[in-house]
Design a protein around this motif. Structure first.
Motif, short mmCIF file in Angstrom:
data_model
loop_
_atom_site.label_atom_id
_atom_site.label_comp_id
_atom_site.label_asym_id
_atom_site.label_seq_id
_atom_site.Cartn_x
_atom_site.Cartn_y
_atom_site.Cartn_z
N ILE A 152 -2.58 -11.28 -5.48
CA ILE A 152 -3.13 -9.52 -5.78
C ILE A 152 -2.96 -8.87 -7.42
CG2 ILE A 152 -1.73 -7.81 -4.88
CD1 ILE A 152 0.24 -9.30 -2.96
N GLU A 153 -4.02 -8.58 -6.95
CA GLU A 153 -3.98 -7.84 -8.54
C GLU A 153 -4.00 -5.69 -8.75
OE1 GLU A 153 -7.33 -9.14 -11.35
OE2 GLU A 153 -7.71 -10.73 -10.09
N LEU A 154 -3.46 -5.37 -8.88
CA LEU A 154 -2.81 -4.37 -9.11
C LEU A 154 -3.38 -3.29 -10.51
CD1 LEU A 154 0.58 -3.91 -7.48
CD2 LEU A 154 -2.36 -4.19 -5.90
N ASP A 155 -4.14 -2.43 -11.09
CA ASP A 155 -4.09 -1.57 -11.92
C ASP A 155 -3.52 -0.36 -11.46
OD1 ASP A 155 -6.31 -3.30 -12.71
OD2 ASP A 155 -8.39 -1.98 -11.43
N LEU A 156 -2.16 -0.72 -12.46
CA LEU A 156 -1.44 -0.17 -12.48
C LEU A 156 -1.36 1.61 -13.62
CD1 LEU A 156 1.39 -1.78 -11.66
CD2 LEU A 156 0.25 -0.27 -10.03
N THR A 157 -1.06 1.98 -13.66
CA THR A 157 -0.33 2.90 -14.96
C THR A 157 0.63 4.04 -14.88
OG1 THR A 157 -1.60 5.10 -13.53
CG2 THR A 157 -3.50 3.83 -14.85
N LEU A 203 0.63 -1.57 -0.02
CA LEU A 203 -0.13 -0.33 -0.14
C LEU A 203 0.42 1.31 0.21
CD1 LEU A 203 -2.88 -0.76 2.56
CD2 LEU A 203 -3.12 -1.00 -0.11
N VAL A 204 1.82 1.28 1.04
CA VAL A 204 3.14 2.63 0.20
C VAL A 204 2.78 2.54 -0.84
CG1 VAL A 204 5.12 2.97 1.19
CG2 VAL A 204 3.30 1.87 2.94
N TRP A 205 3.78 1.55 -1.70
CA TRP A 205 4.25 1.51 -2.78
C TRP A 205 3.05 1.98 -3.77
CZ3 TRP A 205 3.22 0.44 -8.13
CH2 TRP A 205 4.20 0.37 -8.79
N LEU A 206 1.28 1.91 -3.41
CA LEU A 206 0.85 2.26 -4.29
C LEU A 206 0.18 3.91 -4.40
CD1 LEU A 206 -2.21 -0.13 -3.87
CD2 LEU A 206 -1.16 0.81 -6.27
N ARG A 207 0.81 4.21 -2.40
CA ARG A 207 0.69 5.24 -2.16
C ARG A 207 1.27 7.05 -2.93
NH1 ARG A 207 1.58 6.38 3.03
NH2 ARG A 207 3.96 7.06 2.50
N THR A 208 2.80 6.07 -3.11
CA THR A 208 3.52 6.94 -3.78
C THR A 208 4.09 6.94 -5.65
OG1 THR A 208 5.03 6.31 -1.61
CG2 THR A 208 5.85 7.39 -4.11
N HIS A 209 3.61 5.48 -5.76
CA HIS A 209 3.29 5.55 -7.61
C HIS A 209 1.96 5.98 -7.84
CE1 HIS A 209 7.29 4.91 -6.63
NE2 HIS A 209 6.95 4.27 -6.12
N GLN A 210 1.43 5.75 -7.44
CA GLN A 210 0.01 5.63 -8.13
C GLN A 210 -0.99 5.94 -6.87
OE1 GLN A 210 0.43 3.04 -11.54
NE2 GLN A 210 -1.28 4.60 -10.76
N PRO A 211 -0.99 7.43 -6.76
CA PRO A 211 -1.69 8.21 -5.03
C PRO A 211 -3.62 8.49 -6.32
CG PRO A 211 -0.36 10.06 -6.99
CD PRO A 211 0.29 8.11 -7.13
N ARG A 215 -10.70 3.78 -5.78
CA ARG A 215 -9.96 3.52 -4.96
C ARG A 215 -10.31 1.75 -4.57
NH1 ARG A 215 -10.10 6.96 -1.82
NH2 ARG A 215 -11.88 6.79 -0.89
N GLU A 216 -11.88 1.63 -5.09
CA GLU A 216 -12.76 0.91 -4.56
C GLU A 216 -12.12 -0.02 -5.79
OE1 GLU A 216 -17.17 0.96 -4.88
OE2 GLU A 216 -16.74 2.67 -3.92
N LYS A 217 -11.19 -0.38 -6.58
CA LYS A 217 -11.05 -1.40 -7.45
C LYS A 217 -9.62 -1.63 -7.59
CE LYS A 217 -15.83 -1.21 -9.75
NZ LYS A 217 -16.45 -1.53 -11.48
N ALA A 218 -9.12 -0.55 -7.75
CA ALA A 218 -7.17 -0.35 -7.76
C ALA A 218 -6.82 -1.38 -7.26
CB ALA A 218 -6.61 0.48 -7.24
N PHE A 219 -7.11 -1.93 -6.15
CA PHE A 219 -5.93 -3.40 -5.41
C PHE A 219 -7.32 -4.38 -5.32
CE2 PHE A 219 -5.29 -5.13 -1.31
CZ PHE A 219 -3.85 -5.25 -1.98
#
Length: 109
Positions: free
Chosen positions: A38-43, A1-9, A18-22
């Motif tokens: 674990i599934e992440l929607d990354l851009t 979650l910390v990585w997501l907060r930094t790289h996919q704010p 947020r409901e579907k990103a993680f």
């Protein structure tokens, strides 16, 4: 979650994203092991521009630039040294560098 907060704010700033990103799924195999998916929607920010046909013999080619993400609001743009003090005594200190992978401060005794 910390990585997501930094790289996919944007996922933390937008409730619909947020409901579907993680997403994750856990299958319990036995009392000692699990299967975890674990599934992440990354851009990624990419700027694509057509190359000038006058300077490029192959038509239809593009220049692709991967650019850094803008810093989330409230993020430090530069490294800082933080100290926790009681009167004149430094109880703890750490260096905060927003460019680190996990952006967590490193506590030094």
């Amino acid at each position: 979650l910390v990585w997501l907060r930094t790289h996919q704010p944007e996922y933390f700033q937008n409730p619909q994203l947020r409901e579907k990103a993680f997403r994750f799924q856990v299958d319990i195999n036995d009392g000692k092991t699990i299967d975890l998916a674990i599934e992440l929607d990354l851009t990624e920010r990419v700027i694509v521009t057509p190359l000038d046909p006058a300077n490029n013999p192959a038509p239809g080619r593009f220049d692709v630039q991967h650019v850094t993400e803008p810093l989330p609001e409230g993020t430090l743009a530069t490294a800082e040294r933080w100290e926790f003090r009681l009167r004149d005594t430094v109880l703890a200190s750490w260096d905060y560098n927003s460019a680190e992978f996990d952006d967590a401060p490193r506590l030094q005794a």
